[in-house]
Design a protein around this motif. Structure first.
Motif, PDB file in Angstrom:
ATOM      1  N   LYS B   8       3.301   3.326   0.261  1.00 53.40           N
ATOM      2  CA  LYS B   8       4.077   2.331  -0.485  1.00 53.40           C
ATOM      3  C   LYS B   8       4.433   1.163   0.414  1.00 53.40           C
ATOM      4  O   LYS B   8       5.148   1.342   1.402  1.00 53.40           O
ATOM      5  CB  LYS B   8       5.373   2.977  -1.009  1.00 53.40           C
ATOM      6  N   GLU B  69       6.561   3.174   3.210  1.00 51.04           N
ATOM      7  CA  GLU B  69       6.696   4.625   3.183  1.00 51.04           C
ATOM      8  C   GLU B  69       5.320   5.236   3.046  1.00 51.04           C
ATOM      9  O   GLU B  69       4.441   4.662   2.396  1.00 51.04           O
ATOM     10  CB  GLU B  69       7.502   5.045   1.938  1.00 51.04           C
ATOM     11  N   LEU B  71       4.286   8.763   1.695  1.00 50.83           N
ATOM     12  CA  LEU B  71       4.728  10.042   1.164  1.00 50.83           C
ATOM     13  C   LEU B  71       3.551  10.991   1.087  1.00 50.83           C
ATOM     14  O   LEU B  71       2.585  10.746   0.370  1.00 50.83           O
ATOM     15  CB  LEU B  71       5.348   9.854  -0.220  1.00 50.83           C
ATOM     16  N   ASP B  88       8.098  11.762   4.102  1.00 52.40           N
ATOM     17  CA  ASP B  88       7.686  10.425   4.544  1.00 52.40           C
ATOM     18  C   ASP B  88       7.203  10.535   5.989  1.00 52.40           C
ATOM     19  O   ASP B  88       7.980  10.790   6.899  1.00 52.40           O
ATOM     20  CB  ASP B  88       8.874   9.459   4.447  1.00 52.40           C
ATOM     21  N   LYS B  91       8.934   8.901   8.851  1.00 53.35           N
ATOM     22  CA  LYS B  91      10.247   9.346   9.321  1.00 53.35           C
ATOM     23  C   LYS B  91      10.166  10.630  10.138  1.00 53.35           C
ATOM     24  O   LYS B  91      11.174  11.114  10.633  1.00 53.35           O
ATOM     25  CB  LYS B  91      11.176   9.569   8.115  1.00 53.35           C
TER      26      LYS B  91
END
Lengths: 324, 334
Positions: B8, B69, B71, B88, B91
């Motif tokens: 994203k 992001e 995912l 994600d 992260k």
């Protein structure tokens, strides 16, 4: 009238054989190639890496010295020429290289790169040279202000234009184009192909166009030759070779090209194995270990390039007069 | 079909002395399980950086993922990670990311000559990932390695396993790369120009192999290439990138039968012999890709676009879905 005729040209490179070691053998990079190229024609040469296509192109200009054979350019055997005569002959024959990054001297200005041939052949100097170079830059789609720039300031496509201008500077009749668009992106590739075709029409040039890209060769060439392990295995007018390919290698090569059309599902002939080493090419037909049509004769007798209707093929099974 | 990965608004920049180069500037896409997305574009358009960003392998400095992001919904039973819905990747800490790389998501690089280590045997290099991710012993690792070489159809795998990369041909090295990438049975394989360095007949072998393996193992594939012929034959969906942006995305059939973005149309028309036209001049796209440091305002393609109008200079067009599954970033599509 044929502009260039190659007869039984060979180029063998020694393998091993350094100062203290014994010579171990030879790479038969070009192994008995005969071709003619007509004036104003584009002959395409297709083959996979290592098949000897670049060596063949360079042998014609004597950028590598052929081992044996004859190359007649306008009736004169290029291979017998003395150095001075050869230099004069090179005015008529030029080359465009594949890698526009490696084939331009980074320390020379564009104007000097393009104009060098004019000085060597004493065609123009000073203001006249500058005017001629400006004209050439215009012809290949560059601008006059590019004259004083260095190669690193240009993109790949622009550098290839510089290489073309350099080749055209001495008004040649014949140009060997060795993978001139292979390192370029598609959109730029199309620009350069169009430029080469325009220049051919305008200046009545003859091209020997070397490429591994069958789609490009089909588009630009009048006739196409297919090379495998140092030999020409098939040669024909380009519409014929794409529709009525005879040699199993040509057919496999054509079927391997991915077609940008998802609706068209075609049968792909996937060749097994790799190209054999050119140091020890297989006996008989050098393609026989990968060929699914091979017969008893194929690993014993080498097939010659035989012609019917201007379509030549070197194959025991599908060659002219063999099986339809 | 379940979605495996969703990228994203990914933004990756390189911070150079001349300024920030936005190599990937807001790219979004999804790949479903078992499907192939073809990511197409010319050199420098950001397609490889997109791939490296997914694996978080962008060289830093000068590169940095500055936004977005990724995912990832795949999970393997023995990943050591809690089965979360949509982790994600951007992260994750280094340790968790290492468990994903090569294990759940793996990558094949363009150059089979330079991406293998010349001083280790191929068995050693394939075995490394198997040993690390699956914790197998030496004997079992070797057996699994030979099994992988068999899977990618290398003749005589029992002896080839002890060969060094220089003893193999280009096609075989690419097979070794594939064996290495698939050794841990990944859910997503990223292939960055996997056949570009190979001859057409070898390319055909590798493409056939990859299709077979994908069917057999059920993985998803992100196929990065500049060759529209390759995507036409391999991909379910195609995304076209230009100067760091995605300009069009559609099912493969649609992108070839009804391309909407003028750049896509230009790419298709500049292919020799692609659309049945012969001996005519190719419809080349004029001009060159703009420098990433001097992008024109508004649409990045407008300088080269036959349809460019005043509004193209004012604001950058968004990627909008025009038909089901067919999105384009252009004010005058079609």
């Amino acid at each position: 009238m044929s502009l260039l005729e190659i007869r039984n040209l060979k180029k063998y490179f020694p393998v091993g054989g350094g100062l203290f070691s014994r010579r171990k053998g030879e790479v038969k990079a070009v192994d008995g190639v005969s071709l003619t190229i007509q004036e104003g024609e584009t002959l395409g040469l297709v083959g996979e890496s290592g098949c000897g296509k670049s060596t063949l192109g360079r042998s014609i200009l004597r950028l590598v010295e052929p081992t044996a054979g004859e190359v007649f350019f306008q009736g004169k055997n290029v291979l017998n020429l003395a150095p001075r005569e050869l230099r004069d002959m090179r005015r008529e024959m030029q080359i465009i290289f594949q890698d526009p990054y490696a084939s331009l001297n980074p320390r020379m200005r564009v104007g000097d790169i393009v104009g060098e041939g004019l000085e060597i052949h004493k065609l123009a100097a000073g203001k006249k040279k500058r005017d001629r170079v400006m004209e050439l830059l215009g012809q290949v789609g560059l601008r006059e202000e590019h004259y004083d720039r260095y190669p690193h300031e240009f993109s790949g496509g622009q550098r290839q234009r510089i290489g073309i201008a350099r080749a055209l500077a001495v008004n040649p009749k014949f140009i060997v184009a060795d993978e001139p668009v292979s390192s370029l992106d598609v959109s730029i590739q199309a620009q350069i192909i169009n430029l080469l075709q325009e220049l051919q029409e305008k200046m009545h040039l003859t091209y020997f166009f070397i490429s591994h890209d069958l789609r490009v060769v089909e588009h630009i060439s009048h006739r196409v030759a297919i090379m495998y392990l140092g030999k020409i295995v098939e040669i024909a007018p380009s519409d014929k070779i794409y529709q009525e390919a005879k040699h199993p290698y040509t057919r496999a090569l054509l079927s391997a090209v991915p077609i940008p059309d998802p609706e068209r599902k075609k049968e792909r002939i996937v060749l097994q194995g790799d190209v054999p080493s050119p140091v020890r090419p297989p006996p008989g037909c050098s393609f026989h270990p990968r060929c699914r049509y091979r017969e008893d004769v194929c690993d014993k007798v080498e097939p010659g390039l035989e012609f019917a209707d201007g379509h030549g093929a070197a194959c025991h099974v599908f060659g002219p007069g063999k099986r339809a | 079909m379940a979605e495996l990965i969703r990228v994203k608004d990914l933004r990756t920049s390189f911070f150079t002395p001349e300024g920030e180069v936005k190599a990937v500037d807001g790219v979004s896409f999804e790949i479903d399980e078992g499907k192939t997305l073809g990511l197409v574009g010319e050199s420098g358009c950001g397609k490889s950086v997109t791939a490296l960003s997914i694996l978080r392998l962008v060289p830093s400095p000068p590169g940095r993922i500055v936004g977005g992001e990724i995912l990832y919904r795949g999970e393997k039973p023995r990943g050591g990670l809690a089965p979360l819905r949509g982790r994600d990747l951007l992260k994750l800490d280094g340790e968790s990311m290492r468990k994903i790389r090569g294990n759940e998501i793996s990558m094949i690089f363009q150059e089979p000559m330079t991406s293998l280590n010349p001083v280790f045997t191929v068995g050693n290099q394939i075995g490394e990932a198997i040993h690390l991710h699956q914790g197998l012993g030496r004997r079992e690792t070797r057996e699994k390695t030979i099994e992988m070489l068999k899977l990618v159809k290398i003749a005589d795998p029992e002896s080839r396993v002890d060969d060094y990369p220089h003893q193999l041909s280009g096609g075989m090295r690419q097979r070794v790369m594939i064996a290495m990438a698939l050794s841990c049975n990944p859910s997503l394989l990223i292939a960055d120009e996997p056949t570009t360095a190979l001859d057409v007949t070898i390319q055909a072998q590798i493409m056939e192999l990859m299709q077979e393996l994908q069917e057999q193992l059920g993985m998803s594939l992100l196929l990065i290439t500049h060759d529209l012929g390759v995507v036409a034959e391999q991909a379910d969906e195609v995304a076209i990138m230009y100067a760091g942006k995605m300009v069009e995305r559609a099912p493969t059939k649609q992108i070839f039968s009804r391309p909407l973005h003028p750049y896509t149309v230009g790419l298709l028309n500049s292919l020799p012999g692609a659309r049945g036209h012969k001996k005519r001049r190719l419809d080349a796209i004029p001009g060159v890709v703009p420098s990433p440091l001097e992008l024109p305002g508004g649409c990045r393609f407008r300088d080269r676009c036959p349809k460019a109008a005043a509004m193209c200079a004012e604001a950058e067009p968004e990627l909008v879905e025009k038909e089901t599954g067919h999105a384009v970033a252009c004010y005058f599509p079609g």
